[in-house]
Design an enzyme around this catalytic site. Sequence first.
Site, mmCIF file in Angstrom:
data_model
loop_
_atom_site.group_PDB
_atom_site.id
_atom_site.type_symbol
_atom_site.label_atom_id
_atom_site.label_comp_id
_atom_site.label_asym_id
_atom_site.label_seq_id
_atom_site.Cartn_x
_atom_site.Cartn_y
_atom_site.Cartn_z
ATOM 1 N N ARG A 72 0.832 -1.207 0.000
ATOM 2 C CA ARG A 72 0.000 0.000 0.000
ATOM 3 C C ARG A 72 0.868 1.259 0.000
ATOM 4 O O ARG A 72 0.438 2.321 -0.449
ATOM 5 C CB ARG A 72 -0.948 0.016 1.206
ATOM 6 N N SER A 92 -5.099 4.770 6.341
ATOM 7 C CA SER A 92 -4.849 3.339 6.163
ATOM 8 C C SER A 92 -4.512 2.963 4.727
ATOM 9 O O SER A 92 -3.726 2.047 4.481
ATOM 10 C CB SER A 92 -6.074 2.534 6.613
ATOM 11 N N GLU A 127 -18.875 3.832 -0.243
ATOM 12 C CA GLU A 127 -18.086 3.261 -1.333
ATOM 13 C C GLU A 127 -18.842 3.236 -2.657
ATOM 14 O O GLU A 127 -18.248 3.419 -3.727
ATOM 15 C CB GLU A 127 -17.637 1.837 -0.977
ATOM 16 N N PHE A 161 -14.457 -3.714 0.980
ATOM 17 C CA PHE A 161 -15.487 -2.712 0.718
ATOM 18 C C PHE A 161 -15.501 -2.259 -0.740
ATOM 19 O O PHE A 161 -16.548 -1.888 -1.279
ATOM 20 C CB PHE A 161 -15.282 -1.486 1.612
ATOM 21 N N HIS A 216 -5.551 -3.859 1.784
ATOM 22 C CA HIS A 216 -5.663 -4.836 2.868
ATOM 23 C C HIS A 216 -6.248 -6.155 2.376
ATOM 24 O O HIS A 216 -7.007 -6.820 3.080
ATOM 25 C CB HIS A 216 -6.505 -4.275 4.020
ATOM 26 N N ASP A 246 -7.185 -8.411 11.625
ATOM 27 C CA ASP A 246 -8.507 -7.902 11.246
ATOM 28 C C ASP A 246 -9.513 -9.025 11.012
ATOM 29 O O ASP A 246 -10.723 -8.805 11.070
ATOM 30 C CB ASP A 246 -8.410 -7.035 9.990
ATOM 31 N N ARG A 285 -1.636 -4.850 3.477
ATOM 32 C CA ARG A 285 -1.312 -3.988 4.619
ATOM 33 C C ARG A 285 -0.006 -4.380 5.282
ATOM 34 O O ARG A 285 0.780 -3.528 5.695
ATOM 35 C CB ARG A 285 -2.428 -4.041 5.667
#
Length: 326
Positions: A23, A50, A71, A96, A122, A130, A180
């Site tokens: 990222r 993030s 989104e 998402f 991610h 997560d 991530r």
Amino acid sequence: MRNDAAKLDSALFTDAVVQKPTRDGFGTGTVEAGKADSRVVVLCADLAESTRAEWFQKEFPDRFVELGVAEQNMATVAAGMALAGKRPFIASYATFSPGRNYEQIRTTIALNEVPVVVCGMHAGVSVGPDGATHQMLEDIGMMRMLPNMTVIAPGDALEAHKAVVAAAKEKKAVYLRFGRSATPVFTTAETPFEIGKALTLFDDPLARVAVLSTGSMSYEALKAAEELSNEGVKVMVLHVPTIKPLDTEAVIAAAQRFERIITIEEHQAAGGFGSAVAEALASVHPIRIDRLGIQDQFGQSGDPQELLAHYGLDAAHIKEVVRGKI
């Protein structure tokens, strides 16, 4: 032996190897793309820090749009901006986007053939603690089925940077997949990157098996190849960052040369990179293909490297598959 043309980091298998999340390549890549083209804009869904979208925001605040937790709106607004001549990047967690806004991506972006770059952050099990809800494992399959959509999974942060810069110049929609967790940076500034092209990372004239990998799994494949070579087992590693359009020439060449192919991806084994390889070879050069990936299950919370080992995606497991013990 490593392929000289790949121009890999000489510190690959030492404690000095640099590790960065892919990222980060999105953050630096969008800044470079933004400097080169004033049409580049970045849209985010309440995850600027993030996703590293805040790096672009700080450099170009007037070209950054915060949509909030919306989104679906982000995809449609980006499509409208693209139709108006902009080059939008949309950033959120992959669960998402494209997970939540798939219909809007399909209808307003892919169907309209507009140059929006969808950035799924991610992705994969290595997002770690997560857990299953945020570990997107179906996005490659979802996005590669869409007409007018290019799909790229960069291998490391440097290649991610190059992929972002290249995507900004495309005249059609692109999906970029990012992680991530910090992963080894195995390429260098001189390592070539071109959308639609694979890269040989490791090869030997005596190799009998080809390992085809995508995303950060290419480091695990490369590590396995190095260790196997030291043990007298020779393999070839082909890094395939562009899943669609697939470098069919390189894939077919590997199939014609070897008796067996192994594919590896941090994604569901069904419908992803391995499936794309199998589809490309089915009617041209059928061959045994062992597809390593998540086997029809969701992820779980845990340390990223432990999760890769649990799901059979680390170098140790790749070595066992190459040897035919699994």
